[in-house]
Write a protein that holds these residues in place. Structure first.
Motif, PDB file in Angstrom:
ATOM      1  N   ARG A 135       5.068  10.449  -0.552  1.00 46.36           N
ATOM      2  CA  ARG A 135       4.477   9.130  -0.430  1.00 46.36           C
ATOM      3  C   ARG A 135       5.548   8.043  -0.597  1.00 46.36           C
ATOM      4  O   ARG A 135       6.565   8.244  -1.251  1.00 46.36           O
ATOM      5  N   ARG A 136       5.255   6.884  -0.028  1.00 47.98           N
ATOM      6  CA  ARG A 136       6.120   5.718  -0.145  1.00 47.98           C
ATOM      7  C   ARG A 136       5.257   4.467  -0.303  1.00 47.98           C
ATOM      8  O   ARG A 136       4.099   4.429   0.145  1.00 47.98           O
ATOM      9  N   VAL A 137       5.829   3.431  -0.917  1.00 49.27           N
ATOM     10  CA  VAL A 137       5.167   2.134  -1.027  1.00 49.27           C
ATOM     11  C   VAL A 137       5.702   1.230   0.084  1.00 49.27           C
ATOM     12  O   VAL A 137       6.924   1.110   0.257  1.00 49.27           O
ATOM     13  N   TYR A 138       4.778   0.606   0.829  1.00 43.06           N
ATOM     14  CA  TYR A 138       5.152  -0.259   1.941  1.00 43.06           C
ATOM     15  C   TYR A 138       4.536  -1.643   1.766  1.00 43.06           C
ATOM     16  O   TYR A 138       3.511  -1.813   1.084  1.00 43.06           O
ATOM     17  N   TYR A 164       0.844  -1.187   0.000  1.00 42.00           N
ATOM     18  CA  TYR A 164       0.000   0.000   0.000  1.00 42.00           C
ATOM     19  C   TYR A 164       0.879   1.236   0.000  1.00 42.00           C
ATOM     20  O   TYR A 164       2.112   1.145   0.097  1.00 42.00           O
ATOM     21  N   VAL A 165       0.241   2.396  -0.130  1.00 36.98           N
ATOM     22  CA  VAL A 165       0.964   3.668  -0.215  1.00 36.98           C
ATOM     23  C   VAL A 165       0.570   4.531   0.982  1.00 36.98           C
ATOM     24  O   VAL A 165      -0.610   4.660   1.307  1.00 36.98           O
ATOM     25  N   ARG A 166       1.591   5.120   1.597  1.00 36.37           N
ATOM     26  CA  ARG A 166       1.355   5.955   2.781  1.00 36.37           C
ATOM     27  C   ARG A 166       2.320   7.131   2.774  1.00 36.37           C
ATOM     28  O   ARG A 166       3.488   6.987   2.377  1.00 36.37           O
ATOM     29  N   ARG A 167       1.842   8.291   3.186  1.00 37.04           N
ATOM     30  CA  ARG A 167       2.721   9.450   3.300  1.00 37.04           C
ATOM     31  C   ARG A 167       3.636   9.313   4.510  1.00 37.04           C
ATOM     32  O   ARG A 167       3.281   8.663   5.501  1.00 37.04           O
ATOM     33  N   LEU A 168       4.783   9.968   4.430  1.00 37.17           N
ATOM     34  CA  LEU A 168       5.658  10.041   5.590  1.00 37.17           C
ATOM     35  C   LEU A 168       4.995  10.882   6.682  1.00 37.17           C
ATOM     36  O   LEU A 168       4.167  11.757   6.388  1.00 37.17           O
ATOM     37  N   PRO A 169       5.363  10.663   7.946  1.00 31.06           N
ATOM     38  CA  PRO A 169       4.818  11.499   9.015  1.00 31.06           C
ATOM     39  C   PRO A 169       5.209  12.963   8.825  1.00 31.06           C
ATOM     40  O   PRO A 169       6.271  13.271   8.269  1.00 31.06           O
TER      41      PRO A 169
END
Length: 690
Positions: free
Chosen positions: A203-206, A185-190
């Motif tokens: 954004r990053r893919v995790y 999934y894709v999530r923004r950095l804090p």
């Protein structure tokens, strides 16, 4: 409508010199929603709006009819996973569509009801994705229109939430691995890890393993790349192939990688470049036959489908299966391989009207076509993940609420699978597709909708968008039908910047060519007047988001051409737009004021900077949403203040500033109120009396 005094708005003597050009910005103080002066000004605008709209006739009639027409409800296409299917449906009286599942035994049950999650109606279901076996569901919700999605996991059989919330998941795809034990999934950095003002980006893919903390998620991709990148991620049905795409903001191009998960681990996939640094968009589909199907506009601005070997997916190995059509735009495809002769269904739009052709899967030869209910819009083609002989697609047109159609490749027949659940009486209308010439001679298409036998000139709304490759296709609209039923005409122009004629059409209306879009709208207005459909005193224009920019530019460039304007969630300060909302992701569409040449074309049309004192502007209603995190309402606030100061006529400039609403999805009751206010305003100022 008696003109009321406008709320006072101080004008700053603020002038910045940018690239040698003085740029005044007298209402910059309105950029701060927490400034007491801004709050006072907004309260004054709300009072002015109430006074203005309450005095207008026809509001209750529009409100009732729009609500009645929205009583058709809605229905979504089925998604098949394992022995279950999932679909969305909104019945009459419901504020939001509900996600349903049909269990292996055939029992239908509601799985996710936004109103059950939040009885206020402020929570929206932004997206959902079942795992490959249909046992677990990933879903995302946001509150108050802010689109700041939180991700949750549900056990489908029991309806229990088993994980979440996972925050910072706005616009995140979810790609399940087989077995439902993990997903990408894709999530923004804090926010603490990014520069101030860039919290919406990075954004990053995790990789996330179900049942573990997000602190244990494995970073897969995105580190060190462009901050405004959006990422796509998908895993093939058999779990072997991972694909990741990256695009800078909303750029009409992407980079693309694949990894063989049999040859490398899930947590450290060996990604191979498919496309990088190329000015084109491509997407991959791993066929059950072992071939890789490539949907692309590379060297084909109207798009094509190629095939290649997934083990060596480089461009030089691509072979045309469905070549580019000289007129129609290829939009979608589905594979039906549960037949003696497997076929590919290919979706097209021809001047924005949808059609589906049938092709031999091996050779690409056209062998037939899929019957469709009419001249309308097809909303995607889907099949069972394991293959078969059936496909489903959504269908709508100007008088037909959304329905789901089923195509059987064995018989060649299309039948109604599911209709929108509400039984309503829809007025009969005539829809004519006309062509006209823009300022540079380009041919532009336009849909003109009116009652049968209606004679002009009539009060008319001209609607447009003209950006981001988005096509204006026929579709069921309670607002359009309410307006036409009341005796008006509704015209939808397919302007450059859209996708109606392919990627070249899009690019002819972006960056330095943006003026083409405005010229196309002016030419549409002139055509409607010249052909007797309407007159300038009976002509209104309407648009939202990028379409708000469109009508904002139109009212400043040709104020004499239009009687009234509805400008919704607009971009209007094109010098500072990158500093707010998701603006920095759009400089690939508009340009950046930081660059001298791009500043020049932005400044030339930026609506806020083109307002001139002593000009008679059309009656204008700005509609904006306080929780809009895409386009900040400050654009409309500043433009409203500028127009109220400059207006030389008694035509009103009003602001409708809605709290706890955003740019996208909303409850039906909020839609009814907004649409009825807009139509009431336009009806009064174009002389429409129902």
């Amino acid at each position: 409508m008696t003109r009321q005094p406008y709320p006072p708005a101080s004008r700053l003597e603020l002038v910045e010199e940018l690239h040698g050009v003085p740029v005044p910005d007298p209402y910059r103080w309105l950029e701060d929603p927490n400034d007491p002066a801004t709050k006072d000004w907004l309260v004054g605008q709300e009072r002015l709006l109430e006074t203005g709209l309450d005095a207008l006739p026809g509001r209750e009639g529009f409100r009732a009819r729009i609500a009645e027409l929205l009583g058709s409800g809605s229905i979504g296409a089925p998604t098949w996973r394992g022995e279950r299917r999932f679909f969305m449906r909104r019945t009459p009286g419901q504020e939001h569509a509900v996600l349903y599942t049909v269990d292996p035994g055939g029992t239908e049950r509601a799985l996710l009801d936004p109103m059950a999650l939040d009885p206020t109606g402020l929570t929206t279901l932004d997206s959902w994705q079942p795992d490959k076996e249909g046992r677990l569901l990933a879903y995302q919700v946001s509150v108050g229109g802010d689109e700041e999605s939180s991700l949750y996991l549900m056990d489908v059989a029991y309806g229990d939430r088993i994980e979440g919330p996972i925050d910072r998941c706005r616009y995140s795809p979810v790609a399940w691995l087989p077995g439902g034990e993990a997903f990408y999934y894709v999530r923004r950095l804090p926010a603490t890890e990014v520069p101030e003002g860039e919290e919406q980006y990075h954004r990053r893919v995790y990789l996330h393993k179900v049942g573990t903390s997000t602190e244990e998620d494995v970073l897969i991709f995105g580190e060190g790349l462009e901050k405004t990148n959006y990422y796509g991620v998908a895993v093939s049905l058999d779990g072997r192939w991972l694909q990741i795409s990256a695009s800078r903001g909303t750029a009409p191009r992407n980079d693309l990688w694949v990894a063989d998960l049999q040859a490398s681990s899930h947590s450290s996939p060996d990604l191979v470049v498919v496309q990088e640094g190329v000015d084109a968009q491509s997407a991959l589909h791993f066929g059950r036959d072992g071939r890789l199907y490539v949907f692309t506009d590379r060297e084909a601005p109207r798009a094509r489908v190629c095939v290649t070997d997934p083990s060596d997916p480089r461009f030089e190995n691509w072979r045309d299966l469905i070549p580019q059509d000289p007129e129609a735009v290829l939009t979608d495809f589905a594979i039906l391989d549960g037949l003696d002769r497997p076929v590919m269904l290919v979706g097209w739009t021809r001047h924005a009207i949808s059609e589906i052709s049938v092709h031999d899967l091996v050779t690409g030869e056209r062998v037939g076509e899929v019957p469709t209910p009419g001249l309308g819009t097809i909303g995607g083609i889907s099949e069972r993940p394991e293959g078969g002989h059936e496909a489903w697609f959504g269908y709508t047109d100007n008088t037909t609420p959304p329905s789901i159609q089923r195509y059987d490749a064995r018989t060649g027949e299309t039948t109604l699978w599911a209709a929108s659940p509400g039984a309503i009486e829809v007025p009969a209308v005539d829809t004519e597709q006309v062509t006209y010439r823009s300022a540079d001679g380009s041919e532009v298409h336009m849909l003109v909708i009116s009652l049968p036998g209606a004679e002009g000139p009539r009060p008319t709304i001209l609607y447009g968008y003209g950006g981001f490759g988005i096509s204006m296709t026929p579709g069921y609209s309670a607002s359009v039908l309410s307006w036409v039923e009341a005796g008006g005409t509704y015209a939808i122009a397919q302007l450059r910047g859209g996708g109606e004629q392919g990627e070249e059409w899009h690019r002819a209306g972006m960056l330095s060519h943006k003026q083409n879009v405005f010229d196309d709208l002016h030419a549409a207005a002139e055509h409607l007047i010249a052909t007797g459909v309407t007159t300038s005193s009976r002509l209104a224009i309407s648009g939202g988001s990028n379409g708000g920019l469109l009508v904002g530019a139109a009212l400043t460039q040709r104020p004499e051409l239009y009687a009234a304007v509805v400008c919704s969630a607009p971009l209007l300060d094109m010098i500072r737009y990158e500093l707010f909302g998701l603006g920095a992701t759009w400089n690939v569409e508009y340009g950046s004021a930081e660059k001298p040449d791009e500043f020049a074309w932005l400044h030339a049309y930026s609506p806020y900077h083109q307002v001139r004192e002593g000009v008679s502007y059309p009656a204008t209603l700005f509609t904006v949403f306080q929780s809009d995190t895409r386009v900040h309402p400050l654009h409309a606030w500043k433009m409203c203040a500028a127009l109220q100061h400059a207006q030389a006529s008694d035509r009103p400039i009003l602001l409708r500033n809605e709290a706890e609403a955003g740019h996208g999805a909303r409850a039906v009751s909020k839609t009814v109120e907004l649409a009825s206010d807009q139509l009431t305003f336009l009806a009064y100022h174009t002389g429409l009396t129902s």
